[in-house]
Design an enzyme around this catalytic site. Structure first.
Site, short mmCIF file in Angstrom:
data_model
loop_
_atom_site.label_atom_id
_atom_site.label_comp_id
_atom_site.label_asym_id
_atom_site.label_seq_id
_atom_site.Cartn_x
_atom_site.Cartn_y
_atom_site.Cartn_z
N GLY A 152 0.83 -1.21 0.00
CA GLY A 152 0.00 0.00 0.00
C GLY A 152 0.86 1.25 0.00
O GLY A 152 0.58 2.22 0.72
N GLY A 192 1.76 4.83 3.74
CA GLY A 192 2.62 3.88 3.04
C GLY A 192 3.56 4.60 2.09
O GLY A 192 4.76 4.29 2.00
N SER A 205 -4.06 -0.36 14.50
CA SER A 205 -4.76 0.89 14.84
C SER A 205 -5.26 0.78 16.27
O SER A 205 -5.53 -0.32 16.76
CB SER A 205 -5.95 1.07 13.91
OG SER A 205 -6.82 2.06 14.43
N TYR A 219 -13.67 -3.37 11.25
CA TYR A 219 -12.33 -2.77 11.19
C TYR A 219 -11.57 -3.03 12.49
O TYR A 219 -10.40 -3.44 12.48
CB TYR A 219 -12.44 -1.27 10.92
CG TYR A 219 -11.11 -0.56 10.79
CD1 TYR A 219 -10.32 -0.72 9.65
CD2 TYR A 219 -10.64 0.27 11.81
CE1 TYR A 219 -9.08 -0.08 9.54
CE2 TYR A 219 -9.41 0.92 11.70
CZ TYR A 219 -8.65 0.75 10.56
OH TYR A 219 -7.42 1.39 10.45
N1 LIG Z 1 -5.54 7.04 8.38
C1 LIG Z 1 -5.67 6.76 9.68
O1 LIG Z 1 -6.15 7.58 10.48
C2 LIG Z 1 -5.25 5.41 10.19
C3 LIG Z 1 -5.39 5.17 11.57
C4 LIG Z 1 -5.01 3.95 12.08
C5 LIG Z 1 -4.47 2.99 11.24
N2 LIG Z 1 -4.34 3.22 9.91
C6 LIG Z 1 -3.79 2.16 9.06
O2 LIG Z 1 -2.76 2.67 8.25
C7 LIG Z 1 -2.62 1.87 7.08
C8 LIG Z 1 -2.48 2.77 5.86
O3 LIG Z 1 -3.67 3.50 5.70
P1 LIG Z 1 -3.75 5.00 5.19
O4 LIG Z 1 -4.47 5.76 6.22
O5 LIG Z 1 -2.44 5.46 4.70
O6 LIG Z 1 -4.80 4.80 4.00
P2 LIG Z 1 -4.73 4.99 2.43
O7 LIG Z 1 -4.11 6.29 2.10
O8 LIG Z 1 -6.08 4.68 1.92
O9 LIG Z 1 -3.71 3.85 2.00
C9 LIG Z 1 -4.08 2.50 2.04
C10 LIG Z 1 -3.20 1.74 1.06
O10 LIG Z 1 -3.63 0.38 1.07
C11 LIG Z 1 -3.89 0.00 -0.27
N3 LIG Z 1 -4.89 -1.05 -0.39
C12 LIG Z 1 -6.20 -1.03 -0.05
N4 LIG Z 1 -6.79 -2.18 -0.42
C13 LIG Z 1 -5.84 -2.94 -1.01
C14 LIG Z 1 -5.82 -4.22 -1.63
N5 LIG Z 1 -6.92 -4.96 -1.75
N6 LIG Z 1 -4.65 -4.69 -2.12
C15 LIG Z 1 -3.52 -3.95 -2.06
N7 LIG Z 1 -3.48 -2.72 -1.51
C16 LIG Z 1 -4.62 -2.22 -1.00
C17 LIG Z 1 -4.38 1.27 -0.95
O11 LIG Z 1 -4.30 1.11 -2.36
P3 LIG Z 1 -5.22 2.01 -3.34
O12 LIG Z 1 -4.64 3.37 -3.36
O13 LIG Z 1 -5.13 1.29 -4.64
O14 LIG Z 1 -6.61 1.99 -2.74
C18 LIG Z 1 -3.38 2.25 -0.38
O15 LIG Z 1 -2.16 2.14 -1.06
C19 LIG Z 1 -3.84 0.95 7.04
O16 LIG Z 1 -3.45 -0.34 7.45
C20 LIG Z 1 -4.77 1.57 8.08
O17 LIG Z 1 -5.61 0.62 8.68
C21 LIG Z 1 -4.71 4.42 9.36
#
Ligand SMILES: NC(=O)c1ccc[n+]([C@@H]2O[C@H](COP(=O)([O-])OP(=O)(O)OC[C@H]3O[C@@H](n4cnc5c(N)ncnc54)[C@H](OP(=O)(O)O)[C@@H]3O)[C@@H](O)[C@H]2O)c1
Length: 317
Positions: free
Chosen positions: A44, A50, A173, A197
């Site tokens: 990701g 990421g 998370s 989630y």
């Molecule tokens: N944002 C927050 O507040 C927060 C809080 C706690 C934990 N997290 C965790 O942080 C991590 C990163 O999230 P983020 O906030 O940076 O979100 P994000 O910007 O939406 O990034 C998520 C990444 O995961 C990829 N992804 C989603 N479904 C996938 C699949 N089926 N196969 C391969 N890749 C996939 C997305 O690809 P696409 O671009 O193609 O969709 C994107 O590259 C996640 O594990 C999330 O649970 C985030």
């Protein structure tokens, strides 16, 4: 009118205090560790934290594999990272975490092209997905957020063991705290009360605890983490009133993607954290385990159950 002004004043003061508090606990990873000669895989990596994690590794000189599902988004991220860092050792590999075949194909490509992996960041994740099953028959969110990371990690473990000090970082998370109705026997079902989630993120933590036990005696360590509350694409799928609430909360209280990537980076590169193998991190420091993750038997039970669900052949352990 006077009363309204007072209420508004109080709200603004509370918001300002909360923002100050968030700023005060948000830490940047201060490690100067150079990653020249190291190989890092970030799932990701095309967007969100990421992307920022991969960018940081590239600045440190690593060879970085952007493990993404969408080729054009990943290529664009690669282009931006190379432009900003002048590090040409950035590569795209396709993996869709909603498909075990895709994860297996990715792992096989890694085996064929790399002689070791130093850092694996299991970062890819989703939040509010439709309650549907994948081609493999599992709840979509559980497979994307947990089952596929479990499978991927196990499949590339031999490569990580070839590193001088391999690290596996599982992005969880603090939502895992809310998983108090988690039932090990129902991980292959949709969760009640919008807890899907939270359940997947608790699984990331329990997986890390058990993985650390299995890694004892090797040079590989593993950590789980809460990255903070960050404005990213992950909340795009939320709909209705909840969306409005999220937008307000995000605008008021979120941190930036660069800030949100810091604990990913810390757990991947910081020296001296090996003694915390299997533990949970937030704001670039180790934190006490959540109550939902405190049952000492749960990690092993979850491992055994997951293994049965995702492996059709023998587990490498
Ligand atoms: N944002 C927050 O507040 C927060 C809080 C706690 C934990 N997290 C965790 O942080 C991590 C990163 O999230 P983020 O906030 O940076 O979100 P994000 O910007 O939406 O990034 C998520 C990444 O995961 C990829 N992804 C989603 N479904 C996938 C699949 N089926 N196969 C391969 N890749 C996939 C997305 O690809 P696409 O671009 O193609 O969709 C994107 O590259 C996640 O594990 C999330 O649970 C985030």
């Amino acid at each position: 009118m006077g009363a309204l002004k007072i209420i508004l004043g109080v709200i603004l003061a509370v918001v300002a205090l909360l923002k100050l508090y968030i700023k005060s606990i948000t830490r940047m990873c201060k490690s100067q560790v150079c990653l020249e000669g190291k190989i890092a895989v970030v799932t990701g990596a095309n967007t969100g934290i990421g992307y920022e994690t991969a960018l940081d590794f590239a600045k440190r000189g690593a060879k970085v594999i952007l493990a993404c599902r969408n080729k054009s988004k990943a290529e664009e991220a690669r282009r931006k990272i190379i432009q900003e860092t002048q590090n040409e050792k950035i590569f795209v590999r396709i993996v869709d975490m909603a498909s075990f075949d895709s994860v297996r194909k990715f792992a096989k490509e890694m085996e064929e092209t790399e002689d070791h992996i130093d850092i694996l960041v299991n970062n890819a994740g989703a939040y509010a997905l439709e309650k549907k099953r994948t081609v493999d028959g599992h709840p979509l969110l559980m497979q994307v957020n947990y089952f596929s990371s479990f499978l991927l990690t196990n499949l590339v473990l031999d490569l990580l063991k070839k590193s001088t000090a391999g690290r596996i970082v599982n992005v969880s998370s603090m939502a895992g705290k809310r998983a108090d109705q988690f039932d090990i026997n129902k991980i292959d079902e949709f969760a009640p009360n919008n807890s899907d989630y939270a359940f997947t993120k608790l699984c990331n933590i329990l997986f890390t605890i058990e993985l650390a036990k299995k890694l004892r005696g090797t040079k590989v360590t593993t950590y789980s983490l809460h990255p903070g509350f960050i404005e990213t694409d992950i909340f795009n799928n939320i709909t209705g009133l909840r969306k409005l609430l999220f937008i307000i909360i995000i605008k008021l209280f979120s941190i930036t993607c660069e800030e949100g990537a810091q604990t990913n980076i810390y757990c991947s590169v910081a020296k001296g954290i090996e003694k915390y193998n299997g533990e949970h991190f937030s704001c670039c420091e180790r934190v006490e385990p959540y109550k939902t993750a405190s049952d000492p038997e749960l990690p092993q039970k979850l491992w055994e159950k997951t293994e049965k669900l995702v492996f059709k052949h023998k587990n490498p352990f």
